[in-house]
Write a protein that holds these residues in place. Structure first.
Motif, short mmCIF file in Angstrom:
data_model
loop_
_atom_site.label_atom_id
_atom_site.label_comp_id
_atom_site.label_asym_id
_atom_site.label_seq_id
_atom_site.Cartn_x
_atom_site.Cartn_y
_atom_site.Cartn_z
N ALA A 130 1.04 -1.35 0.00
CA ALA A 130 -0.03 0.44 0.09
C ALA A 130 0.72 1.02 -0.01
O ALA A 130 1.05 1.89 1.18
CB ALA A 130 -1.14 0.13 1.16
N GLY A 131 1.43 1.58 -0.90
CA GLY A 131 2.18 2.92 -1.47
C GLY A 131 1.34 3.75 -2.29
O GLY A 131 1.11 4.58 -1.31
N SER A 132 1.68 4.06 -3.31
CA SER A 132 0.39 4.92 -3.62
C SER A 132 -1.58 5.13 -3.46
O SER A 132 -1.63 6.02 -3.62
CB SER A 132 0.21 5.26 -5.68
OG SER A 132 1.99 5.89 -5.29
N ASN A 133 -1.07 3.55 -3.60
CA ASN A 133 -3.05 3.49 -2.71
C ASN A 133 -2.85 3.53 -1.27
O ASN A 133 -2.67 2.14 -1.36
CB ASN A 133 -3.16 2.36 -4.13
CG ASN A 133 -4.83 2.23 -3.42
OD1 ASN A 133 -5.11 2.61 -3.11
ND2 ASN A 133 -5.56 0.51 -4.47
N SER A 134 -3.43 3.78 -0.90
CA SER A 134 -3.51 4.10 0.28
C SER A 134 -4.71 2.96 0.72
O SER A 134 -4.51 2.94 1.78
CB SER A 134 -3.25 5.58 1.26
OG SER A 134 -4.23 5.82 0.44
N HIS A 135 -5.62 3.27 0.73
CA HIS A 135 -6.75 2.09 0.57
C HIS A 135 -6.17 1.04 0.30
O HIS A 135 -7.23 0.16 1.06
CB HIS A 135 -7.75 2.55 -1.33
CG HIS A 135 -8.46 4.01 -0.73
ND1 HIS A 135 -9.48 4.45 -0.28
CD2 HIS A 135 -8.52 5.04 -2.12
CE1 HIS A 135 -9.40 5.70 -0.03
NE2 HIS A 135 -9.29 6.23 -1.57
N LYS A 136 -5.75 0.12 0.36
CA LYS A 136 -4.78 -0.84 0.33
C LYS A 136 -4.35 -0.84 1.12
O LYS A 136 -3.55 -1.99 1.97
CB LYS A 136 -4.23 -1.20 -0.93
CG LYS A 136 -4.95 -1.90 -2.09
CD LYS A 136 -3.97 -1.78 -3.31
CE LYS A 136 -3.00 -3.52 -3.18
NZ LYS A 136 -2.85 -4.46 -4.09
#
Length: 387
Positions: A130-136
């Motif tokens: 969960a880097g650029s996609n913090s929703h993960k």
């Protein structure tokens, strides 16, 4: 909206510049960074002078100003080669979030310590998946009576070894799926179940990066900042200042690079005693980078003014653009400064090559260049979302 600085802001710039001269790159910051030692002396003195908490409320020991002034401090320190990475996370991210959403007890305890520099709080959001996609984000928090139990893993967390606590971004256990509704927790760095492992980085820098493992970390209910399953705005209250501060650091590094290049170009003579700075092959690229840095600085100032005025969406657009522009300009400035120095630009005595690697971070963090372009494409241009 005006970027003409007040007498107070000009005086702050001058005072920070004076401190930065004392802790300049050649004599202090560079040698410390090569030994991978934090700038403790600079941090302590900057805190005592009120620079670290200039954006925090006066009633908790801060300066009562805004992110504009904090970015100003960061820029002037970086312009002498002694920028403070943990200013981005401790007073800017953590201080801002606690100011807006913390309880009175959290404010009394933490803001006073962040303001005078006697304590540091770092920020834990990034995970291996969960880097650029913090929703993960998969770090979870579940209730156990009045307590919370945290489990998960974080990566690339700066300065954990210097901090009293980490502000961890998690999601409640019953909200594992769907869009992120962040739950923010103050986790002491000595909490049982929290294991921190330093990451080996191929960059000359004073601050270490860490992987964190949270294994049934038990926290009291008072560790929660704001609301559980909060709106994403609670998280972004700290992330827009992060981008502004990252831009300020990059602008300052670019200024440092240009100053070193100009200094050398005025003194170095190769052909018939004429300084190399007289040749357009060197003077024009430096002039171009100077223009690009000034443009990036203007966008950074716009972002800070918008943020301090309460225009969160306007600030988000400007902060992303400022971070993008400042990163590109600082990298270009350092590269051109090295080129101006010739072979000596690659020596450890000059120190520019090592600084170029550090500047390169700004293309990746705190948000990647590509994600900024996604943001601008979607929100500024109204193009269809690509991800």
């Amino acid at each position: 909206m005006s970027f003409i600085e007040s007498d107070e802001q000009k005086a702050l710039r001058a005072a920070v510049a004076k401190l930065a001269e004392k802790y300049n790159f050649r004599e202090y910051a560079g040698p410390k960074a090569r030994r991978n030692e934090p700038y403790d002396e600079l941090w302590s003195e900057a805190g005592k002078l009120g620079f670290l908490g200039v954006n925090l409320p006066e009633e908790y020991g801060g300066g009562g100003a805004g992110i504009y002034e904090l970015a100003l401090v960061q820029e002037e320190l970086s312009a002498r080669g002694c920028g403070l990475l943990l200013m981005v996370v401790s007073p800017a991210i953590c201080g801002t979030i606690i100011t807006k959403y913390g309880t009175e007890d959290q404010k009394k305890y933490w803001l006073t310590r962040l303001a005078d520099g006697s304590s540091k709080m770092v920020f834990g959001i990034t995970e291996p998946d969960a880097g650029s996609n913090s929703h993960k984000i998969t770090t979870t928090a579940r209730r156990d009576g009045e307590d919370w139990i945290l489990n998960g893993r974080k990566i690339f967390i700066s300065g954990v070894d210097q901090a009293e606590a980490v502000l961890i971004v998690a999601r409640t256990e019953n909200a594992k799926t769907g869009n992120l509704q962040p739950a923010l927790f103050i986790v002491p760095t000595d909490a049982p179940g929290l294991v921190k492992t330093a990451q080996q980085m191929d960059i000359i820098e004073p601050d270490n990066q860490f992987t964190l493992f949270l294994d049934d970390v038990r926290l009291p209910g008072t560790a929660l900042v704001g609301q559980e399953d909060a709106a994403i705005a609670q998280l972004f209250a700290g992330l827009n200042p992060e981008r502004i501060m990252g831009a300020a650091m990059a602008v300052g590094m670019g200024r440092y690079a240009i100053d070193r290049a100009v200094e050398y170009a005025k003194e170095r003579a190769v052909w018939k005693g004429v300084p190399i700075g007289a040749h357009q092959g060197l003077s024009h690229p430096l002039a171009q980078v100077k223009i690009e840095l000034e443009l990036a600085k203007l966008m950074m100032q716009k972002a800070a003014v918008l943020y301090d005025s309460g225009d969160d969406f306007g600030a988000a657009e400007a902060a992303n653009m400022a971070k993008y522009a400042a990163a590109e300009a600082s990298i270009k400035a350092l590269d051109q400064s090295i080129q101006t120095h010739g072979g000596s630009g690659l020596t450890s005595d000059v120190g520019l090559a090592g600084m170029l690697a550090a500047a390169r971070i700004a293309r990746v963090a705190p948000v990647s260049r590509e994600m900024i372009l996604n943001f601008v494409s979607q929100h500024s241009l109204g193009l269809p979302r690509s991800y």
